[in-house]
Design an enzyme around this catalytic site. Structure first.
Site, PDB file in Angstrom:
ATOM      1  N   SER A   1      -8.757  27.420   2.571  1.00 42.38           N
ATOM      2  CA  SER A   1      -9.101  28.951   2.634  1.00 42.38           C
ATOM      3  C   SER A   1      -9.549  29.222   3.629  1.00 42.38           C
ATOM      4  CB  SER A   1      -9.914  29.139   1.349  1.00 42.38           C
ATOM      5  OG  SER A   1      -9.084  29.106   0.203  1.00 42.38           O
TER       6      SER A   1
ATOM      7  N   LYS B   1     -14.434  29.191 -12.320  1.00 45.21           N
ATOM      8  CA  LYS B   1     -13.626  30.588 -12.738  1.00 45.21           C
ATOM      9  C   LYS B   1     -14.053  31.102 -14.094  1.00 45.21           C
ATOM     10  CE  LYS B   1      -9.583  29.691  -9.826  1.00 45.21           C
ATOM     11  NZ  LYS B   1      -8.074  29.777  -9.691  1.00 45.21           N
TER      12      LYS B   1
ATOM     13  N   ASP C   1      -5.057  35.864  -8.792  1.00 46.38           N
ATOM     14  CA  ASP C   1      -4.093  35.048  -8.879  1.00 46.38           C
ATOM     15  C   ASP C   1      -2.845  35.593  -9.634  1.00 46.38           C
ATOM     16  OD1 ASP C   1      -5.169  32.610  -7.897  1.00 46.38           O
ATOM     17  OD2 ASP C   1      -5.932  32.073  -9.774  1.00 46.38           O
TER      18      ASP C   1
ATOM     19  N   ARG D   1       2.279  19.867 -22.132  1.00 52.40           N
ATOM     20  CA  ARG D   1       2.129  18.435 -22.786  1.00 52.40           C
ATOM     21  C   ARG D   1       1.362  18.432 -23.744  1.00 52.40           C
ATOM     22  NH1 ARG D   1      -1.108  14.385 -19.097  1.00 52.40           N
ATOM     23  NH2 ARG D   1      -2.758  16.408 -19.494  1.00 52.40           N
TER      24      ARG D   1
ATOM     25  N   GLY E   1       4.718  27.138  -4.070  1.00 53.52           N
ATOM     26  CA  GLY E   1       3.471  28.101  -4.594  1.00 53.52           C
ATOM     27  C   GLY E   1       2.779  28.891  -3.042  1.00 53.52           C
TER      28      GLY E   1
HETATM   29  P1  NAP Z   1      -5.380  23.190 -15.429  1.00 55.89           P
HETATM   30  O1  NAP Z   1      -6.132  24.360 -15.754  1.00 55.89           O
HETATM   31  O2  NAP Z   1      -6.178  22.120 -14.898  1.00 55.89           O
HETATM   32  O3  NAP Z   1      -4.042  22.999 -16.078  1.00 55.89           O
HETATM   33  C1  NAP Z   1      -3.312  21.944 -15.769  1.00 55.89           C
HETATM   34  C2  NAP Z   1      -2.178  22.056 -16.606  1.00 55.89           C
HETATM   35  O4  NAP Z   1      -1.204  20.798 -15.961  1.00 55.89           O
HETATM   36  C3  NAP Z   1      -2.256  21.772 -18.097  1.00 55.89           C
HETATM   37  O5  NAP Z   1      -1.184  22.428 -18.482  1.00 55.89           O
HETATM   38  C4  NAP Z   1      -1.996  20.036 -18.369  1.00 55.89           C
HETATM   39  O6  NAP Z   1      -1.450  19.827 -19.602  1.00 55.89           O
HETATM   40  C5  NAP Z   1      -0.754  20.141 -17.325  1.00 55.89           C
HETATM   41  N1  NAP Z   1      -0.620  18.533 -17.043  1.00 55.89           N
HETATM   42  C6  NAP Z   1      -1.586  17.717 -16.340  1.00 55.89           C
HETATM   43  N2  NAP Z   1      -1.194  16.580 -16.120  1.00 55.89           N
HETATM   44  C7  NAP Z   1       0.118  16.454 -16.702  1.00 55.89           C
HETATM   45  C8  NAP Z   1       0.905  15.519 -17.033  1.00 55.89           C
HETATM   46  N3  NAP Z   1       0.749  14.259 -16.352  1.00 55.89           N
HETATM   47  N4  NAP Z   1       1.951  15.928 -17.622  1.00 55.89           N
HETATM   48  C9  NAP Z   1       2.404  16.945 -18.029  1.00 55.89           C
HETATM   49  N5  NAP Z   1       1.506  18.248 -18.000  1.00 55.89           N
HETATM   50  C10 NAP Z   1       0.038  17.891 -17.337  1.00 55.89           C
HETATM   51  O7  NAP Z   1      -4.887  23.571 -13.674  1.00 55.89           O
HETATM   52  P2  NAP Z   1      -4.280  25.106 -13.268  1.00 55.89           P
HETATM   53  O8  NAP Z   1      -5.623  25.794 -12.586  1.00 55.89           O
HETATM   54  O9  NAP Z   1      -3.685  25.874 -14.444  1.00 55.89           O
HETATM   55  O10 NAP Z   1      -3.430  24.652 -12.062  1.00 55.89           O
HETATM   56  C11 NAP Z   1      -2.209  24.080 -12.298  1.00 55.89           C
HETATM   57  C12 NAP Z   1      -1.422  24.084 -11.185  1.00 55.89           C
HETATM   58  O11 NAP Z   1      -1.388  25.240 -10.366  1.00 55.89           O
HETATM   59  C13 NAP Z   1      -2.201  23.224  -9.945  1.00 55.89           C
HETATM   60  O12 NAP Z   1      -1.099  22.081  -9.303  1.00 55.89           O
HETATM   61  C14 NAP Z   1      -2.605  24.159  -8.961  1.00 55.89           C
HETATM   62  O13 NAP Z   1      -2.876  23.524  -7.733  1.00 55.89           O
HETATM   63  C15 NAP Z   1      -1.488  25.187  -9.160  1.00 55.89           C
HETATM   64  N6  NAP Z   1      -2.029  26.561  -8.619  1.00 55.89           N
HETATM   65  C16 NAP Z   1      -1.488  27.168  -7.532  1.00 55.89           C
HETATM   66  C17 NAP Z   1      -1.923  28.269  -7.219  1.00 55.89           C
HETATM   67  C18 NAP Z   1      -1.096  28.914  -5.968  1.00 55.89           C
HETATM   68  O14 NAP Z   1      -2.028  29.871  -5.244  1.00 55.89           O
HETATM   69  N7  NAP Z   1      -0.131  28.518  -5.434  1.00 55.89           N
HETATM   70  C19 NAP Z   1      -2.876  29.120  -7.667  1.00 55.89           C
HETATM   71  C20 NAP Z   1      -3.415  28.354  -9.028  1.00 55.89           C
HETATM   72  C21 NAP Z   1      -3.022  27.237  -9.525  1.00 55.89           C
HETATM   73  P3  NAP Z   1      -2.264  19.637 -20.916  1.00 55.89           P
HETATM   74  O15 NAP Z   1      -2.703  20.787 -21.300  1.00 55.89           O
HETATM   75  O16 NAP Z   1      -1.694  18.901 -21.574  1.00 55.89           O
HETATM   76  O17 NAP Z   1      -3.522  18.741 -20.156  1.00 55.89           O
END
Ligand code: NAP
Length: 277
Positions: free
Chosen positions: A23, A72, A108, A157, A244
Site C-alpha cells: 500500500s 478492521k 472495499d 467451507r 483482484g
Molecule cells: P477471512 O475473513 O479470513 O476469510 C477467509 C475465508 O476463506 C473464509 O470464508 C474461510 O472459510 C475461507 N478459507 C480459508 N481457507 C480455506 C480452505 N482451505 N478451503 C476453503 N475455504 C477456505 O479473509 P478475508 O478478509 O475475507 O479475505 C479473503 C480473501 O480476499 C483473501 O485472499 C484476501 O487477500 C482477499 N481480499 C482481496 C482484496 C482486494 O482488494 N483484492 C480485498 C479484501 C480481501 P471458513 O469460514 O470455513 O474458515
C-alpha cells in the site's frame, strides 16, 4: 501535538503484520503524481495499542489511515462516526477526517463494485455465486445488494458461517449451497467470485472444478498476487476471468480521495501496484 515539516502530512496503514503490504508504494505514487507532499507509512499496531493510535492520529491532524487485520472490526468501537457501509458491515478499512473529526469508511465495497462492473448485468440476469463468508465476502454481498443483484448463491467451507451471512443479507435471500452442488456445477449463477483465501499460496487448488464451469460463465478472484488455479479453470473453459487487482487499486483510490478530497490518479496507482506484484 502538531506535525511540522515541508514533507506534508503522514498517512498510515495500521495492522499486524504490515511488513509485506505494498500500500505505501501505491499511495506514495499517487501523492507524487498529484504533486502532494504527503507520505504514507506502514505502522505495526498491536491489539492493545489501537485506542492510543486513534488518540495520536487525532492530535496529529493527519488526513487519516488505512486499517487492516486484525483491526478492521475493533476500530469500529474506537471511532464513533461511520458511513452507512461501516454500520452495516461492522468493519472499516479507512479512517478519514471531516471538520476535524475522525470518521470511518469501508472502501472495499466500492473496490469490489468496480472489479465486477463489466459483469453486473450478467450477475443481475444470470445470478452470482460467492465463495467465502469472511470479511471480503461480506463486502461483496453489500456491493451486490447495492447493485440490485437479487439472485445470489453462497458457498463456504464452514457452512454455518454461510448460513449466518445469508441471514444477515436476507434482502438478497441467498441460497446456501453445499460441496456436492459446487462440485457438479448445480448452482444458478454465471458470475463466480472467489472471496476465500484459497489461492493466496502457490499450489493452492481451485475451489471450482472444470466440470462445474460452462460457456458464458465468468470467474473473478479477489486474490491479486498471482494468477490462481481458480482463474485458470475459467481460462481453460474459454470463459472470461479477472483477478483482484482492480479491487485493490480502486479501494485504495477511494481511501485516497477521502483523505485528499480530490480525484485520485488511478493510472499511477495501477502502475505502482503492477510494478510491485
Ligand atoms: P477471512 O475473513 O479470513 O476469510 C477467509 C475465508 O476463506 C473464509 O470464508 C474461510 O472459510 C475461507 N478459507 C480459508 N481457507 C480455506 C480452505 N482451505 N478451503 C476453503 N475455504 C477456505 O479473509 P478475508 O478478509 O475475507 O479475505 C479473503 C480473501 O480476499 C483473501 O485472499 C484476501 O487477500 C482477499 N481480499 C482481496 C482484496 C482486494 O482488494 N483484492 C480485498 C479484501 C480481501 P471458513 O469460514 O470455513 O474458515
Amino acid at each position: 501535538m502538531k506535525f511540522i515539516g515541508k514533507h506534508g502530512l503522514p498517512v498510515f496503514v495500521i495492522g499486524n503484520p504490515v511488513e509485506h503490504t505494498f500500500s505505501p508504494k501505491i499511495h506514495n505514487s499517487a501523492f507524487e503524481a498529484a504533486g502532494l507532499p504527503h507520505r504514507y507509512f506502514a505502522l505495526e499496531v498491536l491489539e492493545g495499542e489501537l485506542g492510543y493510535f486513534v488518540d495520536w492520529l487525532s492530535e496529529l491532524e493527519a488526513p487519516g489511515a488505512n486499517v487492516t487485520l486484525p483491526h478492521k472490526r475493533s476500530i469500529c468501537s474506537a471511532i464513533e462516526t461511520k458511513t452507512s457501509e461501516v454500520q452495516r458491515l461492522g468493519a472499516a478499512n479507512t479512517i478519514f477526517r471531516r471538520r476535524g473529526e475522525l470518521r470511518l469508511a469501508n472502501t472495499d465495497v466500492y473496490g469490489f463494485r468496480r472489479l465486477v462492473e463489466p459483469w453486473l448485468e450478467l450477475a443481475r440476469e444470470e445470478g452470482v455465486l460467492v465463495l467465502g463468508a469472511g470479511g471480503a465476502a461480506r463486502a461483496c454481498l453489500l456491493a451486490l445488494e447495492q447493485e440490485d443483484c437479487e439472485s445470489v448463491c453462497l458457498w463456504n467451507r464452514t457452512t454455518e458461517k454461510a448460513e449466518a451471512l445469508a441471514r444477515e443479507f436476507s434482502s438478497l435471500s441467498p441460497e446456501v449451497i453445499g460441496q456436492s452442488k459446487l462440485e457438479s456445477g448445480s448452482f444458478d449463477a454465471k458470475l463466480v467470485v472467489n472471496a476465500t483465501s484459497v489461492g493466496l499460496d502457490e499450489g493452492d487448488p481451485s475451489l471450482v472444478s472444470h466440470d462445474a464451469v460452462s460457456p458464458g460463465m465468468v470467474g473473478v478472484d479477489l486474490i491479486y498476487n498471482r494468477r490462481t488455479r481458480f482463474l485458470e479453470t475459467f481460462d481453460r473453459a474459454g470463459c472470461d476471468s479477472r483477478g483482484g487487482l482492480d479491487m485493490l487499486v480502486y479501494q485504495a483510490a477511494k481511501s485516497w480521495e477521502l483523505w485528499t478530497e480530490q480525484e485520485a490518479p488511478v493510472e499511477a496507482m495501477f502502475e505502482a501496484a503492477r510494478a510491485n506484484l
